[in-house]
Design a protein around this motif. Structure first.
Motif, mmCIF file in Angstrom:
data_model
loop_
_atom_site.group_PDB
_atom_site.id
_atom_site.type_symbol
_atom_site.label_atom_id
_atom_site.label_comp_id
_atom_site.label_asym_id
_atom_site.label_seq_id
_atom_site.Cartn_x
_atom_site.Cartn_y
_atom_site.Cartn_z
ATOM 1 N N THR A 12 0.883 -1.163 0.000
ATOM 2 C CA THR A 12 0.000 0.000 0.000
ATOM 3 C C THR A 12 0.923 1.216 0.000
ATOM 4 O O THR A 12 1.870 1.285 0.791
ATOM 5 N N HIS A 13 0.635 2.134 -0.903
ATOM 6 C CA HIS A 13 1.498 3.297 -1.113
ATOM 7 C C HIS A 13 0.735 4.553 -0.698
ATOM 8 O O HIS A 13 -0.394 4.779 -1.138
ATOM 9 N N PHE A 14 1.359 5.349 0.155
ATOM 10 C CA PHE A 14 0.777 6.588 0.654
ATOM 11 C C PHE A 14 1.535 7.774 0.069
ATOM 12 O O PHE A 14 2.773 7.776 0.079
ATOM 13 N N VAL A 15 0.800 8.782 -0.405
ATOM 14 C CA VAL A 15 1.408 10.017 -0.896
ATOM 15 C C VAL A 15 0.630 11.183 -0.303
ATOM 16 O O VAL A 15 -0.600 11.238 -0.402
ATOM 17 N N ILE A 16 1.377 12.105 0.323
ATOM 18 C CA ILE A 16 0.779 13.326 0.851
ATOM 19 C C ILE A 16 1.800 14.440 0.640
ATOM 20 O O ILE A 16 2.957 14.289 1.011
ATOM 21 N N ASP A 17 1.374 15.522 0.019
ATOM 22 C CA ASP A 17 2.295 16.591 -0.372
ATOM 23 C C ASP A 17 3.414 15.972 -1.219
ATOM 24 O O ASP A 17 3.138 15.267 -2.153
ATOM 25 N N GLU A 18 4.637 16.204 -0.841
ATOM 26 C CA GLU A 18 5.785 15.652 -1.571
ATOM 27 C C GLU A 18 6.294 14.353 -0.947
ATOM 28 O O GLU A 18 7.224 13.742 -1.458
ATOM 29 N N LEU A 21 5.365 6.964 1.088
ATOM 30 C CA LEU A 21 5.766 5.804 1.876
ATOM 31 C C LEU A 21 5.024 4.592 1.331
ATOM 32 O O LEU A 21 3.823 4.668 1.041
ATOM 33 N N THR A 22 5.741 3.490 1.220
ATOM 34 C CA THR A 22 5.131 2.221 0.822
ATOM 35 C C THR A 22 5.283 1.244 1.975
ATOM 36 O O THR A 22 6.378 1.094 2.522
ATOM 37 N N VAL A 23 4.178 0.601 2.334
ATOM 38 C CA VAL A 23 4.214 -0.409 3.394
ATOM 39 C C VAL A 23 3.967 -1.785 2.762
ATOM 40 O O VAL A 23 3.260 -1.895 1.762
ATOM 41 N N PRO A 24 4.551 -2.833 3.354
ATOM 42 C CA PRO A 24 4.445 -4.174 2.782
ATOM 43 C C PRO A 24 3.150 -4.893 3.156
ATOM 44 O O PRO A 24 3.151 -5.916 3.831
ATOM 45 N N CYS A 25 2.045 -4.333 2.722
ATOM 46 C CA CYS A 25 0.741 -4.911 3.056
ATOM 47 C C CYS A 25 -0.233 -4.547 1.941
ATOM 48 O O CYS A 25 -0.508 -3.365 1.723
ATOM 49 N N GLY A 26 -0.731 -5.555 1.230
ATOM 50 C CA GLY A 26 -1.675 -5.323 0.149
ATOM 51 C C GLY A 26 -2.825 -6.308 0.196
ATOM 52 O O GLY A 26 -2.881 -7.191 1.068
ATOM 53 N N ALA A 27 -3.728 -6.177 -0.745
ATOM 54 C CA ALA A 27 -4.965 -6.968 -0.753
ATOM 55 C C ALA A 27 -4.695 -8.468 -0.881
ATOM 56 O O ALA A 27 -5.222 -9.275 -0.110
ATOM 57 N N GLN A 53 -4.085 -1.980 9.918
ATOM 58 C CA GLN A 53 -4.099 -0.881 10.883
ATOM 59 C C GLN A 53 -2.710 -0.647 11.478
ATOM 60 O O GLN A 53 -2.301 0.495 11.682
ATOM 61 N N ASP A 54 -1.963 -1.716 11.724
ATOM 62 C CA ASP A 54 -0.594 -1.575 12.219
ATOM 63 C C ASP A 54 0.277 -0.832 11.210
ATOM 64 O O ASP A 54 1.060 0.047 11.571
ATOM 65 N N HIS A 55 0.135 -1.186 9.936
ATOM 66 C CA HIS A 55 0.909 -0.502 8.901
ATOM 67 C C HIS A 55 0.458 0.947 8.732
ATOM 68 O O HIS A 55 1.288 1.829 8.463
ATOM 69 N N LEU A 56 -0.835 1.205 8.903
ATOM 70 C CA LEU A 56 -1.321 2.579 8.855
ATOM 71 C C LEU A 56 -0.720 3.387 10.008
ATOM 72 O O LEU A 56 -0.320 4.535 9.809
ATOM 73 N N ASP A 57 -0.637 2.802 11.178
ATOM 74 C CA ASP A 57 -0.006 3.492 12.307
ATOM 75 C C ASP A 57 1.433 3.867 11.963
ATOM 76 O O ASP A 57 1.889 4.976 12.277
ATOM 77 N N ASP A 58 2.157 2.936 11.321
ATOM 78 C CA ASP A 58 3.528 3.228 10.885
ATOM 79 C C ASP A 58 3.541 4.394 9.900
ATOM 80 O O ASP A 58 4.379 5.298 9.998
ATOM 81 N N ALA A 59 2.607 4.368 8.964
ATOM 82 C CA ALA A 59 2.530 5.438 7.957
ATOM 83 C C ALA A 59 2.231 6.786 8.611
ATOM 84 O O ALA A 59 2.807 7.804 8.230
ATOM 85 N N ALA A 141 -9.927 -1.013 7.155
ATOM 86 C CA ALA A 141 -8.910 -0.623 8.139
ATOM 87 C C ALA A 141 -8.459 0.816 7.920
ATOM 88 O O ALA A 141 -8.314 1.581 8.884
ATOM 89 N N LEU A 142 -8.250 1.191 6.668
ATOM 90 C CA LEU A 142 -7.825 2.558 6.361
ATOM 91 C C LEU A 142 -8.909 3.576 6.714
ATOM 92 O O LEU A 142 -8.636 4.613 7.321
ATOM 93 N N MET A 143 -10.145 3.271 6.345
ATOM 94 C CA MET A 143 -11.229 4.220 6.622
ATOM 95 C C MET A 143 -11.486 4.349 8.119
ATOM 96 O O MET A 143 -11.721 5.447 8.620
ATOM 97 N N ARG A 144 -11.402 3.226 8.831
ATOM 98 C CA ARG A 144 -11.568 3.283 10.289
ATOM 99 C C ARG A 144 -10.409 4.038 10.926
ATOM 100 O O ARG A 144 -10.607 4.912 11.774
ATOM 101 N N GLY A 145 -9.195 3.680 10.541
ATOM 102 C CA GLY A 145 -8.006 4.257 11.158
ATOM 103 C C GLY A 145 -7.837 5.746 10.898
ATOM 104 O O GLY A 145 -7.304 6.472 11.738
ATOM 105 N N LEU A 146 -8.283 6.194 9.724
ATOM 106 C CA LEU A 146 -8.188 7.616 9.386
ATOM 107 C C LEU A 146 -9.479 8.371 9.728
ATOM 108 O O LEU A 146 -9.573 9.559 9.460
ATOM 109 N N HIS A 147 -10.463 7.660 10.274
ATOM 110 C CA HIS A 147 -11.749 8.242 10.660
ATOM 111 C C HIS A 147 -12.433 8.900 9.466
ATOM 112 O O HIS A 147 -12.969 10.015 9.581
#
Length: 155
Positions: A12-18, A21-27, A53-59, A141-147
């Motif tokens: 899962t790849h996250f991009v915000i501004d510039e 981060l890529t975390v080793p967790c996918g579908a 959710q653990d990987h989202l916390d890291d992100a 998990a993403l929608m819950r974790g990011l509210h």
């Protein structure tokens, strides 16, 4: 500020501004690691959601601005498939508003069905019958974790 989150098979790849981060967790990875029963066992679903959710916390630690975005875009084929299941057919728009309530509903539906029953869902391509539950675990998990109450699903 727009946060772009791409859910792939193994990452899962996250991009915000510039920042990125890529975390080793996918579908597909969530499916292979946790969802071995058909339909999946409740405790396996909990574990798959928990891993994302653990990987989202890291992100969020690495990219604190991720929690401050105005708009969240979910990208990747599995996000489009989840939106298509909610819509009842393939999404043709560039962007589709997926509410958390709808994502949770799709999750409950596909997580409680066998693969044979899931295959009959309108909007679910046959190539995603197995991986969609892992994808739903990731999205929920993403929608819950990011509210999030809503996320834009993009092609």
């Amino acid at each position: 500020m727009i946060a772009r989150i791409t859910i792939a098979d193994a990452t899962t790849h996250f991009v915000i501004d510039e920042a990125e981060l890529t975390v080793p967790c996918g579908a597909r990875q969530l499916r292979e690691r946790h969802l071995t029963a058909d339909p999946p066992l409740p405790e396996d679903l909990t574990n798959a959601i928990g891993e994302m959710q653990d990987h989202l916390d890291d992100a969020l630690r690495e990219l604190p601005a991720l929690a401050q975005a105005d708009t969240y875009e979910l990208r990747g084929e599995v996000a489009r498939v989840i939106a298509a299941i909610e819509h009842g057919s393939a999404i043709t728009e560039e962007s589709f508003a997926l509410t958390r309530e709808a994502a949770e509903d799709v999750f409950r539906t596909v997580a409680t069905e066998s693969a044979a029953d899931r295959a009959h869902n309108p909007g679910l391509p046959s190539a995603f019958v197995d991986v969609v539950v892992g994808g739903c675990c990731a999205v929920v998990a993403l929608m819950r974790g990011l509210h999030l109450e809503v996320a834009q699903v993009h092609a």
